[in-house]
Design a protein around this motif. Sequence first.
Motif, mmCIF file in Angstrom:
data_model
loop_
_atom_site.group_PDB
_atom_site.id
_atom_site.type_symbol
_atom_site.label_atom_id
_atom_site.label_comp_id
_atom_site.label_asym_id
_atom_site.label_seq_id
_atom_site.Cartn_x
_atom_site.Cartn_y
_atom_site.Cartn_z
ATOM 1 N N PRO B 59 0.843 -1.205 0.000
ATOM 2 C CA PRO B 59 0.000 0.000 0.000
ATOM 3 C C PRO B 59 0.878 1.255 0.000
ATOM 4 N N THR B 61 1.320 5.222 0.394
ATOM 5 C CA THR B 61 0.724 6.457 0.922
ATOM 6 C C THR B 61 1.292 7.630 0.127
ATOM 7 N N LEU B 73 5.012 6.708 -0.068
ATOM 8 C CA LEU B 73 5.769 5.974 0.949
ATOM 9 C C LEU B 73 5.159 4.592 1.165
ATOM 10 N N VAL B 74 6.003 3.612 1.401
ATOM 11 C CA VAL B 74 5.495 2.281 1.755
ATOM 12 C C VAL B 74 6.132 1.826 3.060
ATOM 13 N N ASN B 75 5.448 0.873 3.689
ATOM 14 C CA ASN B 75 5.984 0.268 4.903
ATOM 15 C C ASN B 75 6.699 -1.016 4.507
ATOM 16 N N VAL B 80 9.757 3.002 6.914
ATOM 17 C CA VAL B 80 9.046 3.840 5.943
ATOM 18 C C VAL B 80 10.007 4.145 4.793
ATOM 19 N N PRO B 82 10.664 5.478 0.750
ATOM 20 C CA PRO B 82 10.089 6.258 -0.346
ATOM 21 C C PRO B 82 10.012 5.459 -1.649
#
Lengths: 653, 169
Positions: B59, B61, B73-75, B80, B82
Motif C-alpha cells: 500500500p 501512501t 511511501l510504503v511500509n 518507511v 520512499p
Amino acid sequence: MFFEDAELLEEFLEESFDTIEVCHRALEEIFQGQDVSEGLNALFRGIHTIKGGSGMFAFEKTHQLAHSLENYLERLKSSAPSALSEEQWFYIQTEIDKIEKLLKSRDQENIEASSAPSDQHVSDEKSPMKTKLFIDFYHDFDQLFEDFNARELPQFELRIPKSLKEKAIEILEKVGCDCIQENKSDQTWDCLFIYEGSDIKQVDHILSKMSFLEEVNWIERFEKDLVDKGAVDRTPTSSPAVSVASPTEMLRVPLERVNQVLDNAWEMFLLSNQMSYLLEVHRPELKKNVAFMQAFESLEIQMKRNIEEIESRAMSMRMSTVHNIFNRMEKVVRGHSQESGKSIDFMTDGEHTELDKKVIDMLSDPLIHLVRNAMDHGIEDADTREMHGKKRSGSIELKAYVHGNSAFIEIRDDGKGMRPEKILELAKEKGVDVSEVETDQQAIELIFKPGFSTAQEVSSVSGRGVGMDAVKTSVEELGGSLSIETKEGEGSLFKIELPMGMSVIQALIVRVNNFLYAFNSEAILKTEKISIFDIKKNGDEEFYHYNGDYIPCVGLDKFFVDGDLERQRPINTETSVCVVRAGEDIVAVRVDEVLQSTGLVAKPVPVLSPSIEVMGGVSLLQSGDPVVILSVEKIIQEFLKGSFIGGSHERCA
Amino acid sequence: MNGALKETLHEQAALREEEQLEGEELELAEIIPSLTFSLRGQDFTCRLDEVKEVTEVLPITPYPFQVKGHIGLVNLRGKVTPVVCPLFTEEQVFVAYDETEFENFNQNKYRLIIFHEEDGEDFAILAQEVTKRRSSFSQWQGQDIINMSGHPYKVFRREDVKSIYKEAK
C-alpha cells in the motif's frame, strides 16, 4: 599494543570532551565569584588528565599545550589568588579552547600555544615529550609494571583512595614521589602522586621498592594491612572496582547501543499498535468473551505504559541540555568584549532545553559563528549606540525552546540590523547571483549565499573565512533550517530549527481526499464536525467562528490535490475542522474527517523523499500503512504566505 | 497450495523461462545479471547487484503534494521507504498518479523494486513486467540504452536517483 586501539582512542577523546566541559564549568564558577581555589583544583585535575591521555596517544601538540597550561595553573594555585584577573581568565579559556579544537580535529600540527599573561611569568618548559602512563590503581596493576618496563616510561602517576592515603604517602614519598594534588570532593581518591623525573635508574628504584606488591592484588594487600591495624572502618571488598563505587556511578555506553534500545522500543510500540488494531477489527467476534477482553485490554495498557517508559528513558540517555553550549557562548561574548572594548549584556533563556547530544556537539561551531557575527557586525560601538538613542551596552539573547517536534535556538541582538538595499548592493559587488531576488527578505537571505560577507575588513572575531553559508550548511546537515529576521536600526534574529528526531507523539489522524494524515495533538485546540455552511467565505478566503471571533480557515483538500482532480470530487456537506495553534497564530484547518487520536512513533522524513515543507515527519499507522505527519507550524506559515489560496498547481509542476 | 504461493512458483518458473544469455559464448566474468521492467510503456533495465529485493506492491501512501519523480511511501517491514518514479531520472517528466491508481496498483500487477544503499537510504521504484535477465559486461560500459533480444532498454542506475533527489533538496 593497546595504546593503538581505536576504541581506546575514542574512549579517551570522549572522556577528554567531558573533562573539557568540567573545566569550562569550573572556569565559569570562578567567574561567578565561587571559590577560586576549588575551581583551580578542578581545572588542574582536568588538564592534567588530558595531558596524561594525550601523551599516551602521542598527541604531542595537545600534550604540550596541556603541559604548559598545567604549569600555569599550578603556579596560579600556589599564589592562592582570591580572584582571577580578566587576562588570566581569558588566557585559561583560550588554551582550553585550543586543546578542545586540537582534540576535535585530531590535527596536532596547526595550533600554537599562546603566551601566558606576562604578570604570571609562566615558563613553558620545553622538555622533550615524555609518554605518560596514567592509571587508576584499581585497574590491572601488573599491567602497569609490564608496560612501565616495556616502554621505559620515565614518569607515572597513582591515585590513592582516602583509606590508603597515609600508608601510601609514607611509601611513595620514600621512593621520591611527591604528592602534588589533594582532591577533597571526589570519593574515589584523595591524593595524586607524580614522579616526573627522566632518570630511568630512579624509576627502577621505585619499581623495586614496590615490587613486593606484585604477587598479590595490591589494593587488598594495603587494605588488609590497614584493617588489621584498625585504620579502616569499612568492610574490605573482594573487588577493588567495587570498593571505589560512588553514589553517582556513571556508565559510558556507545550511542549505537542506546539507539538499538530505542529502535527496539519503537518496534515494540508499533507492534502493540498493530495488536490494538487487530483487537479493534475483531471486537465484534471477541466481545462475547468478556473476561478475555478485559484481561487483554488490561495487559495492553500495561504493555504500552512500559514501552513508553523504555522509550522515554532511552531517549533521555541521548539527550543533553543546551546549558553547556550556552555557557560557552557566554565566554565567547566575554572574550569579545575584552578584545573589542564593546560592552555587551548577554542573556540566556531555556538553558534546560534538551537536544540530542550529537546535535549539540555539532551545533557548537555554527552557534559560535552566529554569536561572533552578532557581536562583530551587529552590535554598534557605545558612542554610535548612544547617538541612536540606545543603551551604550549592546545585548545578545540566546534562547532555546521546543515546539511540536522541533527544537528552536534563537540568537537575537539589538544592534544595527541589516538594510536589504545594502545587502543587495554588496552581493552584486561580490558576484553573488541576485537574479531571483524579488523581495526585501530574499535580499537579506543573500547573506547565506556562498561568497557573501558584509565585513569590509576581515575581523579577528568573525572574519575567519567561514561564511554564513557554511553556518547554514552545517545546520542543514543536522536536518535543520536557519532563518533570519532583521530590522534596520533595531537588530537581527537568527532562528535555528532542528528536528527532535524520532519520538512517540500523541497524534490526531485525519482524512483528506481519501488519504490519511496525522497532526501532533499538542498543537490542536479543538476539533469539530460541522456543515460546510458553517465555513464563511469572503472571496477565495474561508473563515471559521471560534471563541467569538472569525479565524482564518484553510482547506487541506484544496491545498493537497491537483485542481483537475478536485473538480471531479463529489460535494459533501459534512466536514470537520481542527483549530490549531502555532505561536501566536490560531487557524482552523478544514479536513474531510477527524478519525482518531493515537500514539505514533514520529520518524524523520526519509532522505530521498521530496522537500515538502508541511511534512513534519512520517510514521506507521496501526494498520501498518505509512502516514505523513503534518507540521502545524509550516501549514500556518504557508497559509500566511498565501500558498493555500488558488490550489496547488505550482507545487505539482 | 495457497494462491500466493502458487503465484510465486508460477512467477519463478516464468522467470527461469525468460532468463536469457545475450550474445554467444560469454565468459562468466563478463556476465552481468540484470532486471528488465517497464512502466507506462517504457522499458528499463538495471543491474541486479544494485537491487535488494522485488516485492509485490505494498500500500502506497501519497505525499500531500504530487512532486516530480516521487510517488509516495510504503511500509517495508517496519521501515518507511520512499517510492520513486523511474521515468523521472530519464526524462525529468512529471507523472501524475491519481487516487484511483493508488487503489489499483495491486490489481495492475505492479511490483516494487527495492534498491539498497549502504548508508541505509533504501528506496523503491514502481515497476511492471519485472524479468530477470543476463547481459554482457561490455554492454553496460557508459551506455544509457542496452540492446537485449533486439529491444532497446533504458538503463536505470541507483546512483542517478540518489544524485537527482539530493540535488533537488
